[in-house]
Design a protein around this motif. Structure first.
Motif, short mmCIF file in Angstrom:
data_model
loop_
_atom_site.label_atom_id
_atom_site.label_comp_id
_atom_site.label_asym_id
_atom_site.label_seq_id
_atom_site.Cartn_x
_atom_site.Cartn_y
_atom_site.Cartn_z
N UNK A 155 0.83 -1.20 0.00
CA UNK A 155 0.00 0.00 0.00
C UNK A 155 0.87 1.25 0.00
N UNK A 156 1.98 1.22 0.72
CA UNK A 156 2.89 2.36 0.73
C UNK A 156 3.48 2.60 -0.66
N UNK A 157 3.88 1.51 -1.33
CA UNK A 157 4.39 1.65 -2.70
C UNK A 157 3.31 2.16 -3.64
N UNK A 158 2.07 1.72 -3.42
CA UNK A 158 0.97 2.19 -4.26
C UNK A 158 0.73 3.68 -4.07
N UNK A 159 0.81 4.16 -2.84
CA UNK A 159 0.63 5.59 -2.57
C UNK A 159 1.72 6.40 -3.28
N UNK A 160 2.97 5.92 -3.18
CA UNK A 160 4.07 6.63 -3.82
C UNK A 160 3.89 6.67 -5.34
N UNK A 161 3.48 5.54 -5.93
CA UNK A 161 3.29 5.52 -7.38
C UNK A 161 2.17 6.43 -7.83
N UNK A 162 1.06 6.42 -7.11
CA UNK A 162 -0.07 7.27 -7.49
C UNK A 162 0.25 8.75 -7.32
N UNK A 163 0.94 9.09 -6.23
CA UNK A 163 1.30 10.50 -6.02
C UNK A 163 2.26 10.99 -7.10
N UNK A 164 3.18 10.13 -7.51
CA UNK A 164 4.11 10.53 -8.57
C UNK A 164 3.35 10.82 -9.87
N UNK A 165 2.40 9.96 -10.20
CA UNK A 165 1.64 10.17 -11.44
C UNK A 165 0.76 11.41 -11.37
N UNK A 166 0.04 11.56 -10.26
CA UNK A 166 -0.91 12.67 -10.19
C UNK A 166 -0.18 14.01 -10.10
N UNK A 167 0.94 14.07 -9.40
CA UNK A 167 1.67 15.33 -9.32
C UNK A 167 2.30 15.70 -10.66
N UNK A 168 2.81 14.69 -11.37
CA UNK A 168 3.34 14.95 -12.71
C UNK A 168 2.26 15.48 -13.63
#
Length: 275
Positions: free
Chosen positions: A73-86
């Motif tokens: 779940x932590x890795x999923x949060x990091x991946x989603x935040x990277x995509x949405x911020x980009x």
């Protein structure tokens, strides 16, 4: 009567603490009702409607514990935040540029502005099939939907904010010698900042929802959408609910940050006072 007597003293916000207290009380009440329905009354089987403890266990395992999800779940949060911020930053840059052009050129505003307003009424999930067919079943398709959903509110907000600048400021700027691009950059754009920030907050909300919808259809990448899909495929309702809670918390925190920035700017511009 002196000037000091006429000037109101700065006021604090005693209502803010009261509002937070009510929000916390409401949250505790919802959790208590949830616990009553699941652990005490047992109105639903655990595999249909899990208890707060089961959902918390999934969150704990997914963030820092050991178990089936073990940090996923932590890795999923990091991946989603990277995509949405980009996608969000690209959308803000593109939307600001297009909004400036629409605000400065009426023919573009009456044509492209109308098209963007119509596209904005289309749910973001409707663009996902097109993005997949056009770009493939990959991360670029998700970014496309995120950028599109964030771009439109920013462009419309910038264009509308420029049009709503008081005419007196335009006259004052021209009187002081500002013309063309100088008038736009030195007078109109600074005056429209509070309204633009409102559009940025709306764009974040749109982009965040579009991200999760797009991630549901992309496999193999660490994302919150993937966690929802894993929970569905394994009939793990606790994982689904824990992911939904994480999505809501992250979206709410970013919205609160942008709301605080907007409030600060509005107070600096004299559009809002402390109560």
């Amino acid at each position: 009567m002196t000037t000091a007597e006429l000037t109101p003293a700065p006021r604090t916000r005693p209502g803010r603490l009261r509002s937070l207290s009510w929000q916390l009380a409401g949250l505790l009440l919802l959790v208590a009702l949830w616990w009553l329905v699941t652990d005490v009354l047992r109105l639903y089987p655990p595999y249909v409607f899990p208890s707060p403890g089961a959902v918390w266990t999934e969150i704990r395992y997914g963030l820092w514990g050991t178990g089936p999800q073990d940090g996923k779940l932590l890795a999923a949060i990091a991946g989603s935040l990277r995509r949405v911020l980009t996608g969000y930053l690209i959308a803000v840059a593109l939307g600001s540029a297009v909004g400036l052009l629409m605000g400065a050129w009426r023919p573009l505003r009456t044509t492209l502005g109308a098209y963007l307003t119509g596209i904005q009424s289309v749910p973001s999930i409707a663009f996902v099939p097109f993005a997949i067919l056009f770009l493939g079943l990959n991360e670029r398709a998700v970014l496309f939907v995120v950028i599109l959903e964030g771009f439109i509110p920013v462009a419309l907000a910038v264009s509308g904010a420029l049009l709503n600048v008081p005419p007196a400021l335009r006259v004052a700027g021209r009187t002081l010698g500002a013309q063309g691009a100088g008038l736009m950059l030195r007078v109109l754009l600074p005056a429209s900042v509070p309204s633009v920030l409102t559009g940025l907050r709306t764009a974040w909300s749109f982009a965040w929802r579009a991200l999760v919808g797009g991630e549901l259809l992309i496999s193999g990448a660490s994302s919150l959408g993937e966690q929802l899909e894993v929970g569905r495929n394994t009939a793990n309702v606790a994982l689904v609910l824990s992911t939904i809670l994480i999505i809501g918390v992250i979206g709410g925190l970013f919205d609160a940050l942008l709301r605080a920035l907007e409030g600060r700017v509005r107070r600096d511009y004299g559009l809002e006072v402390l109560e």
